[in-house]
Design an enzyme around this catalytic site. Sequence first.
Site, mmCIF file in Angstrom:
data_model
loop_
_atom_site.group_PDB
_atom_site.id
_atom_site.type_symbol
_atom_site.label_atom_id
_atom_site.label_comp_id
_atom_site.label_asym_id
_atom_site.label_seq_id
_atom_site.Cartn_x
_atom_site.Cartn_y
_atom_site.Cartn_z
ATOM 1 N N ASP A 195 94.347 103.012 34.581
ATOM 2 C CA ASP A 195 93.217 102.598 33.755
ATOM 3 C C ASP A 195 92.633 103.761 32.958
ATOM 4 O O ASP A 195 92.921 104.921 33.250
ATOM 5 C CB ASP A 195 92.102 102.024 34.648
ATOM 6 C CG ASP A 195 92.444 100.630 35.138
ATOM 7 O OD1 ASP A 195 93.234 99.940 34.464
ATOM 8 O OD2 ASP A 195 91.921 100.240 36.201
ATOM 9 N N TYR B 236 98.252 107.413 45.806
ATOM 10 C CA TYR B 236 97.057 107.642 44.985
ATOM 11 C C TYR B 236 96.078 108.499 45.780
ATOM 12 O O TYR B 236 95.995 108.379 47.011
ATOM 13 C CB TYR B 236 96.349 106.329 44.667
ATOM 14 C CG TYR B 236 96.909 105.544 43.513
ATOM 15 C CD1 TYR B 236 96.507 105.813 42.207
ATOM 16 C CD2 TYR B 236 97.818 104.509 43.725
ATOM 17 C CE1 TYR B 236 96.998 105.071 41.142
ATOM 18 C CE2 TYR B 236 98.322 103.760 42.657
ATOM 19 C CZ TYR B 236 97.906 104.052 41.367
ATOM 20 O OH TYR B 236 98.392 103.329 40.317
#
Lengths: 245, 245
Positions: free
Chosen positions: B53, B111
């Site tokens: 994003d 992540y």
Amino acid sequence: MQNYKMILEYEGTRYNGWQRQGNTDNTIQGILERKLGEISGEAVEINGSGRTDAGVHAAGQCASFRLETELNCDFIKNELNKRLNRDIRILRVEQAHPRFHARLNAKAKTYVYRICTADKAPVFTRHFTYLYPCKIDIEAVGRAADMLVGEHDFRAFTSNHRTKKSTVRTIYSIDTEYSDDILTIRFTGNGFLYNMVRIISGSLLMVGTGEMNTEDIALALNSQDRKKAGVTLPSSGLMLEKVYY
Amino acid sequence: MQNYKMILEYEGTRYNGWQRQGNTDNTIQGILERKLGEISGEAVEINGSGRTDAGVHAAGQCASFRLETELNCDFIKNELNKRLNRDIRILRVEQAHPRFHARLNAKAKTYVYRICTADKAPVFTRHFTYLYPCKIDIEAVGRAADMLVGEHDFRAFTSNHRTKKSTVRTIYSIDTEYSDDILTIRFTGNGFLYNMVRIISGSLLMVGTGEMNTEDIALALNSQDRKKAGVTLPSSGLMLEKVYY
């Protein structure tokens, strides 16, 4: 009168170095003095452990200052941090002995110079790594570094080589490390001459690439001639890591 | 037709995320496709392992693309690096099996979410650390994290909770670490739903501050109700660290 000791970090990229230059300056010292003036209502002089040049960074700069009115240490830290940009951060403020002076009492300092030898600097450390694409012989760098450790006259390794003051300094250690295309050179010594870390780093880099050898470094050291040493590397790769008292 | 695999890193701060948006966009994919088009003279489609994003960073994003005319891998890497800003760096380009596809073949991803709980973010990592001044109970965070490891329906932990697709995913590990006021949460799993890492990180942060407890996390997980989980943390603290094939 209360004396304070302050530890701070900054990214030097946007600043004209540590030392105040007039009233409308963009220096770390100047900005800190203005902000601390706002907080304390006093005209404050802040003494750093030493000047860092324009573009040089600090992970552990130390400074001292005196206030007429005693203020809480955490209050000073928090109020300064609120007023400072994100590229300057106060790590600690503590009360200091009345005679403590960040520059005069500094016993030793550690500086780090970082060089990236790949074709492009790492994204997340690009602002404090000097990019110099090349191949490095790290063992040769280590041997040349070892030769500079100890008490020497480093006149060949300063930009201020015409000074009449002593240019004798003691380097306690030079640790060299090379991994993932990053050459890290960490210096600890009792003091460093003007541009000394950047010139030694440049000389060691030239040893790494084969443009100089250990013998050349020895000759440069003994010659006390700036022209015999290597290039001065840019400020962007240099960081003041720690000051010892 | 030659197929290529590319590993790259970027600081997402200045970009509108990975995924291309029309012709005049400011996305990682869009920029890479334009630059690779200049180099190859072909219209190239670059497939990432997944979208990141706007504002999300990557230390090891993987992408694949095909070229009609075979080009040398290091040539592609170097030419791209020359044309890209300093906040995007190609780490490696290699030839790939004709059927390799960076998204479809991804087996797992790691992540990392970083939170600074001090009053100000560290200067040198400020662009990829989320600042949230508070006190943390790291053991509570660890217990809640352990509870989410394994195969679960994570519908409560996605912003896209009305999807008809499966929201079952497997998290292999959630490692939590807290030192120097930095809470680091590292997730490895076979896939992550939209905003899943940011919502789990927000929920774990709320456990750390005492606003939620492990029981609440278990209830949220079982409820499949987004409203029962914690807040979605900002993109700036999130980094795609590695993709496994």
